[in-house]
Structure formats: C-alpha cells, structure tokens
Design an enzyme around this catalytic site. Structure first.
Site, mmCIF file in Angstrom:
data_model
loop_
_atom_site.group_PDB
_atom_site.id
_atom_site.type_symbol
_atom_site.label_atom_id
_atom_site.label_comp_id
_atom_site.label_asym_id
_atom_site.label_seq_id
_atom_site.Cartn_x
_atom_site.Cartn_y
_atom_site.Cartn_z
ATOM 1 N N ASP A 267 -10.382 2.172 2.685
ATOM 2 C CA ASP A 267 -9.497 1.266 1.934
ATOM 3 C C ASP A 267 -8.995 0.156 2.851
ATOM 4 O O ASP A 267 -8.423 0.425 3.915
ATOM 5 C CB ASP A 267 -8.287 2.050 1.402
ATOM 6 C CG ASP A 267 -7.355 1.167 0.591
ATOM 7 O OD1 ASP A 267 -7.625 0.968 -0.609
ATOM 8 O OD2 ASP A 267 -6.375 0.640 1.160
ATOM 9 N N TYR B 291 -4.363 -7.178 5.058
ATOM 10 C CA TYR B 291 -4.221 -6.376 6.286
ATOM 11 C C TYR B 291 -4.758 -7.111 7.515
ATOM 12 O O TYR B 291 -4.485 -6.715 8.645
ATOM 13 C CB TYR B 291 -4.940 -5.015 6.155
ATOM 14 C CG TYR B 291 -4.468 -4.152 5.004
ATOM 15 C CD1 TYR B 291 -3.292 -4.451 4.324
ATOM 16 C CD2 TYR B 291 -5.203 -3.048 4.595
ATOM 17 C CE1 TYR B 291 -2.871 -3.668 3.259
ATOM 18 C CE2 TYR B 291 -4.783 -2.256 3.535
ATOM 19 C CZ TYR B 291 -3.617 -2.584 2.865
ATOM 20 O OH TYR B 291 -3.212 -1.807 1.811
ATOM 21 N N LYS C 65 -8.787 -5.634 -1.615
ATOM 22 C CA LYS C 65 -7.787 -6.114 -2.581
ATOM 23 C C LYS C 65 -7.644 -7.622 -2.524
ATOM 24 O O LYS C 65 -7.740 -8.231 -1.453
ATOM 25 C CB LYS C 65 -6.433 -5.452 -2.296
ATOM 26 C CG LYS C 65 -6.555 -3.966 -2.083
ATOM 27 C CD LYS C 65 -5.264 -3.241 -1.890
ATOM 28 C CE LYS C 65 -5.532 -1.816 -1.419
ATOM 29 N NZ LYS C 65 -5.558 -1.665 0.032
ATOM 30 N N HIS D 101 -3.826 -6.769 -5.604
ATOM 31 C CA HIS D 101 -2.972 -6.084 -4.626
ATOM 32 C C HIS D 101 -1.523 -5.955 -5.113
ATOM 33 O O HIS D 101 -0.929 -4.887 -5.050
ATOM 34 C CB HIS D 101 -3.016 -6.847 -3.298
ATOM 35 C CG HIS D 101 -2.631 -6.029 -2.111
ATOM 36 N ND1 HIS D 101 -3.032 -6.317 -0.835
ATOM 37 C CD2 HIS D 101 -1.868 -4.916 -2.004
ATOM 38 C CE1 HIS D 101 -2.535 -5.421 -0.016
ATOM 39 N NE2 HIS D 101 -1.819 -4.558 -0.692
HETATM 40 P P1 NDP Z 1 0.450 6.865 5.428
HETATM 41 O O1 NDP Z 1 1.354 7.517 4.444
HETATM 42 O O2 NDP Z 1 -0.994 7.114 5.353
HETATM 43 O O3 NDP Z 1 1.004 7.234 6.882
HETATM 44 C C1 NDP Z 1 0.427 6.676 8.034
HETATM 45 C C2 NDP Z 1 1.279 7.119 9.239
HETATM 46 O O4 NDP Z 1 1.200 8.527 9.391
HETATM 47 C C3 NDP Z 1 0.823 6.511 10.539
HETATM 48 O O5 NDP Z 1 1.985 6.289 11.312
HETATM 49 C C4 NDP Z 1 -0.019 7.626 11.162
HETATM 50 O O6 NDP Z 1 0.046 7.516 12.565
HETATM 51 C C5 NDP Z 1 0.680 8.863 10.677
HETATM 52 N N1 NDP Z 1 -0.218 10.015 10.468
HETATM 53 C C6 NDP Z 1 -1.470 10.009 9.918
HETATM 54 N N2 NDP Z 1 -1.950 11.256 9.814
HETATM 55 C C7 NDP Z 1 -0.990 12.079 10.308
HETATM 56 C C8 NDP Z 1 -0.899 13.490 10.453
HETATM 57 N N3 NDP Z 1 -1.879 14.294 10.077
HETATM 58 N N4 NDP Z 1 0.237 13.975 11.025
HETATM 59 C C9 NDP Z 1 1.251 13.174 11.416
HETATM 60 N N5 NDP Z 1 1.222 11.827 11.279
HETATM 61 C C10 NDP Z 1 0.111 11.284 10.725
HETATM 62 O O7 NDP Z 1 0.797 5.305 5.416
HETATM 63 P P2 NDP Z 1 0.222 3.929 4.902
HETATM 64 O O8 NDP Z 1 1.406 3.189 4.410
HETATM 65 O O9 NDP Z 1 -0.627 3.338 5.937
HETATM 66 O O10 NDP Z 1 -0.655 4.278 3.605
HETATM 67 C C11 NDP Z 1 -2.008 4.655 3.664
HETATM 68 C C12 NDP Z 1 -2.929 3.550 3.195
HETATM 69 O O11 NDP Z 1 -2.652 3.190 1.846
HETATM 70 C C13 NDP Z 1 -2.751 2.222 3.941
HETATM 71 O O12 NDP Z 1 -3.226 2.268 5.252
HETATM 72 C C14 NDP Z 1 -3.461 1.276 3.011
HETATM 73 O O13 NDP Z 1 -4.849 1.390 3.174
HETATM 74 C C15 NDP Z 1 -2.993 1.813 1.648
HETATM 75 N N6 NDP Z 1 -1.787 1.098 1.146
HETATM 76 C C16 NDP Z 1 -1.909 0.338 0.001
HETATM 77 C C17 NDP Z 1 -0.849 -0.406 -0.481
HETATM 78 C C18 NDP Z 1 -0.999 -1.242 -1.700
HETATM 79 O O14 NDP Z 1 -0.107 -2.074 -1.969
HETATM 80 N N7 NDP Z 1 -2.043 -1.083 -2.472
HETATM 81 C C19 NDP Z 1 0.470 -0.389 0.203
HETATM 82 C C20 NDP Z 1 0.517 0.486 1.336
HETATM 83 C C21 NDP Z 1 -0.570 1.215 1.766
HETATM 84 P P3 NDP Z 1 -1.293 7.556 13.477
HETATM 85 O O15 NDP Z 1 -2.095 6.346 13.119
HETATM 86 O O16 NDP Z 1 -0.750 7.499 14.864
HETATM 87 O O17 NDP Z 1 -1.986 8.846 13.161
#
Ligand code: NDP
Length: 321
Positions: free
Chosen positions: A55, A60, A88, A120
């Site tokens: 995604d 981004y 998006k 988006h």
């Molecule tokens: P997430 O809820 O996926 O959380 C990501 C965070 O969690 C990062 O800090 C990551 O750190 C940490 N993390 C990942 N896996 C673990 C684990 N197993 N244990 C502990 N910590 C963990 O956040 P996002 O807001 O990034 O949402 C996911 C995706 O959704 C986005 O990246 C994007 O692609 C999409 N999105 C879409 C939106 C929209 O408007 N359509 C808006 C927001 C998000 P680390 O990298 O260090 O592991």
C-alpha cells in the site's frame, strides 16, 4: 454508535474476494513515513515475508522507492500478476487531475497498471495549500466528476479496482447514487481503539470490502495499542505478539489489514497470522476497549477554524460518530 458483534468470519482467509471478482491479499505492507527505507521494507516483505500486497500513495512521497522494491522483488522471480499494488489519488482532487495523477503514480512505481486506486481524502486542496489550510485552500470537490474519471481508468484497464478512503456513510451514500462502478474497497482507519463499526457495517451491507489502515494505532503520534493492557494480556495468553493480535483482530472482522514496519523482524512477524485464531471471548474483549478515538482525523490538513469550509473535525466527518 451501533454495537455490532463481528465474529470470526474470515479468520484464516489469506485473501478476500472483491465485488469486481479480483482477490485482495488479507495482509499488506503499509509504507507511510517509510521514505528512503521503503525499498528495503518492500523487498523484505515480498521476498522474505511472503507479502503480496503493498500500500502506497502519492502523498507519501515514496512511490519511487516502493517501485524499486517491487522491481527488485520481481527479479527474484515474483510475477506482476502475483502482486496487489494499491496507491491513492492526491488531494488536488478535480476530474482533470485524475488521469495525469495516475500516470504519474504508474511512472514512479514503474508499473503498467495498479490493482487498486483510491481517492485518498474526499476533500480538494488548492495546489500548494498550507497546513493547516489558509482561507481558500480547501475548494469544492466534484465527487461525481472525479468518480467518472476513476471509472474511466478502470474501463481502460489502467487500474483493476477503484475505491475510496476516509469517506463517511453520508459521502458513500452520495457516491452510490451515481456510481456506475461500485467502489471495490473502502480504506478506513480501524483498530480496537477506533473500531468504526458503523462504517464497517454499512460497507458489508453494500458488499464493499474494507481495508483497515493504521491497524496498530499508528504508534508515532498516534495511539500506542502495542502496550494496551487488553492487547498485551491476549498476546501473552495466545503466545503471540501484540502486533499479531492487532492484525488478526482486523482479519477476524473481515477486513484486510496493512500494518507498516521498517523493521525486518516486525515485517515478517506481522503476517504470521493465518494458522491461529483469537478466541471469541478475547475477540469480544478487544471489541470492548473504551476511549474510541480517531488518530487520523484530518484536522491539520483540512480544518480552518475561522474560514472553513470545514471548521471542525466533526464537520470533516459529517458529524457521524
Ligand atoms: P500502523 O498502525 O501500521 O503502525 C506503524 C507503527 O507501528 C510504526 O511505528 C512501526 O514501527 C510500528 N510497528 C509495526 N509493527 C510492529 C509490531 N509488530 N510491534 C510493535 N510495533 C510495530 O501505522 P500507519 O499509520 O503507518 O498505518 C499503516 C498503513 O496504512 C500506512 O503505512 C499506510 O500505508 C496506510 N494508511 C492509509 C491512510 C489513508 O488515509 N488511506 C492513512 C494512514 C495510513 P517500525 O517501522 O519501527 O516497525
């Protein structure tokens, strides 16, 4: 808010069938805030983690890096048809911007087509708008005109599926009045801290698949569900990690889930969710977490408290809960 009782449907499904007939892999890699590390994350996910769904979004700023990751993974033998790539449409939302924006995205990703192209945010920003928006930065959004252009992209096979993000029931109802192609997917923030049952039920009723974004609460500046007591207790009991419990909860509600990680071990951990289930009692405990609140409320991008047109977060979300 309606209290839906979602149970364990979809518990071991590795993909979901969309209205279009295509399949969307149940777990995808999110790439927001991945920057230059997106390439490595995508390669790890596709080659080592077994992911088939990535995604991204024009907003981004990482589509080039994501594209390089996909290309490298394809050099190891993966075929384009095995992958599901989502991107998006930018927030300069107007009908004439739709096709050029998609062409830009395809160029950056070095792909011939997308599996899913999403609106988006259902708001139009003036090019170069500031954050928060100044007077005149948020413009009228021609939903029907934009959707027609999205439909044309699908008809021309440049995108296999089209959909929306961050819509409300009010906006989806409006779109359904004129849509010739029903959105295949509605991508929304969903996690135990913001379950958004109303939207999920509405989508299910209309056979629109939901992808849950920010499934871990987004962590940085968001909600730390990884250290939530209920999540932690269930993870320990099931001998899983909190991340896995949160991903699995989304799957058991029938949504696909797109956790983001840049850490190779966490990338691989987050997709190991297919050979076990969260028992009903624990699943319902996750459905009972209080303090329901959006992390991605759009305030800093679209709300102008004095000039409008959206003067509050409630305005953005059509005063739905
Ligand atoms: P997430 O809820 O996926 O959380 C990501 C965070 O969690 C990062 O800090 C990551 O750190 C940490 N993390 C990942 N896996 C673990 C684990 N197993 N244990 C502990 N910590 C963990 O956040 P996002 O807001 O990034 O949402 C996911 C995706 O959704 C986005 O990246 C994007 O692609 C999409 N999105 C879409 C939106 C929209 O408007 N359509 C808006 C927001 C998000 P680390 O990298 O260090 O592991």
């Amino acid at each position: 808010m309606a209290h839906a009782t979602f149970t364990s449907e979809g518990q071991n499904m590795e993909s979901f069938r969309l209205l279009s007939g295509h399949k969307i892999p149940a777990v995808g890699l999110g790439t927001w805030r991945s920057g230059s590390q997106a390439t490595h994350a995508v390669v790890t996910a596709l080659v080592e983690g077994g992911y088939r769904h990535i995604d991204t979004a024009w907003e981004y700023g990482d589509q080039r890096e994501v594209g390089q990751g996909i290309k490298r993974a394809m050099h190891t033998g993966l075929e384009r048809r095995d992958l599901f790539v989502t991107s998006k449409l930018c927030t300069e939302l107007s009908p004439e911007r739709v096709r050029p924006a998609l062409q830009n995205t395809l160029k950056e990703l070095q792909l011939e087509y997308l599996d899913l192209y999403l609106i988006h945010w259902p708001f139009r920003l003036r090019e170069g708008a500031s954050k928060p928006p100044k007077a005149g930065d948020v413009l009228d959004f021609d939903m029907e005109g934009v959707w027609r252009e999205m439909e044309n992209l699908a008809k021309d096979n440049l995108v296999r599926n089209i959909g929306v993000c961050n819509f409300t029931v009010t906006k989806l109802n409006k779109l359904l009045e004129f849509a010739e192609l029903i959105p295949s997917v509605c991508q929304m923030e969903m996690h135990p801290g913001w379950r958004n049952d109303t939207m999920l039920e509405f989508c299910k009723k209309n056979e629109i698949h939901v992808t849950a974004y920010s499934p871990l609460g987004s962590q940085e500046g968001g909600r730390d569900l990884i250290h939530d007591q209920t999540v932690d207790r269930i993870a320990k009991k099931l001998n899983k990690t909190p991340g896995q419990v949160l991903v699995k909860w989304g799957l058991q509600r029938g949504t696909s889930v797109i956790p983001k990680s840049l850490n190779p071990e966490r990338i691989k951990e987050n997709i190991k969710v297919f050979d076990w289930v969260i028992p009903e009692k624990d699943f319902q405990a996750l459905n009972s977490i209080t303090d329901q609140k959006r992390v991605m409320d759009g305030e800093d991008i679209f709300v102008n408290k004095t000039e409008g047109p959206f003067r509050s977060v409630a305005d953005l979300w059509d005063h739905e809960d």
